[in-house]
Design an enzyme around this catalytic site. Structure first.
Site, PDB file in Angstrom:
ATOM      1  N   HIS A 139       0.837  -1.206   0.000  1.00  0.00           N
ATOM      2  CA  HIS A 139       0.000   0.000   0.000  1.00  0.00           C
ATOM      3  C   HIS A 139       0.869   1.253   0.000  1.00  0.00           C
ATOM      4  CE1 HIS A 139      -3.423   2.591   1.384  1.00  0.00           C
ATOM      5  NE2 HIS A 139      -2.435   3.240   1.982  1.00  0.00           N
ATOM      6  N   GLU A 140       1.892   1.268   0.842  1.00  0.00           N
ATOM      7  CA  GLU A 140       2.770   2.439   0.925  1.00  0.00           C
ATOM      8  C   GLU A 140       3.622   2.585  -0.336  1.00  0.00           C
ATOM      9  OE1 GLU A 140       2.152   4.491   3.123  1.00  0.00           O
ATOM     10  OE2 GLU A 140       1.030   3.243   4.523  1.00  0.00           O
ATOM     11  N   HIS A 143       1.602   4.382  -2.856  1.00  0.00           N
ATOM     12  CA  HIS A 143       1.617   5.833  -2.633  1.00  0.00           C
ATOM     13  C   HIS A 143       2.857   6.447  -3.277  1.00  0.00           C
ATOM     14  CE1 HIS A 143      -1.835   6.768  -0.251  1.00  0.00           C
ATOM     15  NE2 HIS A 143      -1.515   5.991   0.758  1.00  0.00           N
ATOM     16  N   GLU A 223      -6.064   7.109  -1.083  1.00  0.00           N
ATOM     17  CA  GLU A 223      -6.079   5.901  -0.255  1.00  0.00           C
ATOM     18  C   GLU A 223      -6.755   4.747  -0.990  1.00  0.00           C
ATOM     19  OE1 GLU A 223      -4.478   5.365   2.593  1.00  0.00           O
ATOM     20  OE2 GLU A 223      -3.694   7.392   2.291  1.00  0.00           O
TER      21      GLU A 223
END
Length: 294
Positions: A139-140, A143, A223
């Site tokens: 997930h990071e 980003h 997100e």
């Protein structure tokens, strides 16, 4: 360098357009130049500085520690996984940091895709399964590869420019109400500096609140995309499992001083417009319905 150039060009263009609008409305040329220079400089300065210093600020705020190669098997697999994932995503390996906190949380920050940091809390490492931790790291990484840090800073910088630009104009307009002309002399009802500061503070606060709504809306959207990207990498089941674990965890105590992209954010039903993250339920539902998959 291309990102920096784009960053400066967009801010310059915003100021130029606003200045031309003011010129068409009859504002004096010298005043336009002064406003242009001030809003360009101060509008960009804080955002650029926070972006360049984001890793240092983040590490010092959470008291995080960078880990490199380690013989500890509980941490070494994270480094190996991050290396493989970075190679897959064709970016330079982000620095990985661990910070002491019982909260189940993680965040990404940094100047660019190839100059970034991922930090994981000790609570997350101790209370999550390996596949869930991988989902959080993915997930990071999303980003970072999506360029969310730079884009957030760019939006903030442009909005800062608008805030400074219009607060200055509105302040000058409202300030005129405190003047009376008598015998060719301006008699100020109150102290000029006090009035200017007071009006300017009110306007900057109000415009800042409105700008924050825009920034938080964008943050919530990113997100969803990071969740979707992580699901493609690690599997939707693992991403949903990680989110469900986060949902059942203690609400994280996040510092407002950090300009980072946390996996989880605080919620308040009365302040939805100012939330940086959607609810966990909304994120899980979006994954199940494949809403934000590209």
């Amino acid at each position: 360098m291309l990102c920096i150039f784009l960053f400066l060009i967009i801010n310059f263009s915003v100021n130029l357009i606003l200045s031309l609008i003011l010129y068409l409305f009859g504002l004096q040329y010298q005043n336009i130049i002064n406003i242009f220079l001030l809003s360009s400089f101060f509008g960009c300065l804080s955002s650029i500085m926070s972006l360049f210093l984001s890793k240092w600020i983040a590490l010092n705020t959470v008291q995080g520690k960078i880990i490199n190669n380690t013989k500890n098997p509980e941490l070494n697999w994270i480094i190996l996984f991050l290396k493989d994932l970075s190679h897959q995503m064709k970016i330079k390996i982000p620095e990985i940091a661990i910070y002491p906190s019982e909260d189940l949380n993680a965040f990404a920050t940094g100047f660019s895709k190839n100059n970034s940091l991922i930090a994981l809390s000790t609570g997350l490492l101790n209370k999550m399964k390996k596949n869930e931790i991988k989902a959080i790291i993915a997930h990071e990484i999303c980003h970072i590869t999506n360029g969310d840090m730079l884009t957030m800073t760019l939006i903030q910088s442009v909005l800062n420019t608008f805030i400074l630009f219009f607060s200055y104009i509105f302040t000058k307009i409202l300030e005129n109400f405190f003047f009376k002309k008598k015998k060719n002399k301006n008699i100020l009802l109150f102290s000029n500096s006090i009035i200017y500061i007071f009006i300017s503070m009110i306007l900057e606060f109000t415009l800042g609140m409105l700008a924050n709504i825009v920034i938080m809306w964008f943050s919530r959207k990113r997100e969803y995309y990071a969740d979707a990207g992580a699901s493609k990498i690690i599997g939707k089941k693992n991403m949903i499992s990680a989110l469900e674990n986060l949902k059942n965890s203690i609400e994280p105590n996040i510092s407002h001083n950090l300009r980072t992209l946390y996996i989880q954010g605080k919620r308040n039903i009365f302040l939805n417009l100012f939330l940086s993250h959607p609810s966990i339920d909304e994120r899980i539902l979006a994954l199940k319905k494949n809403i934000y998959f590209k």
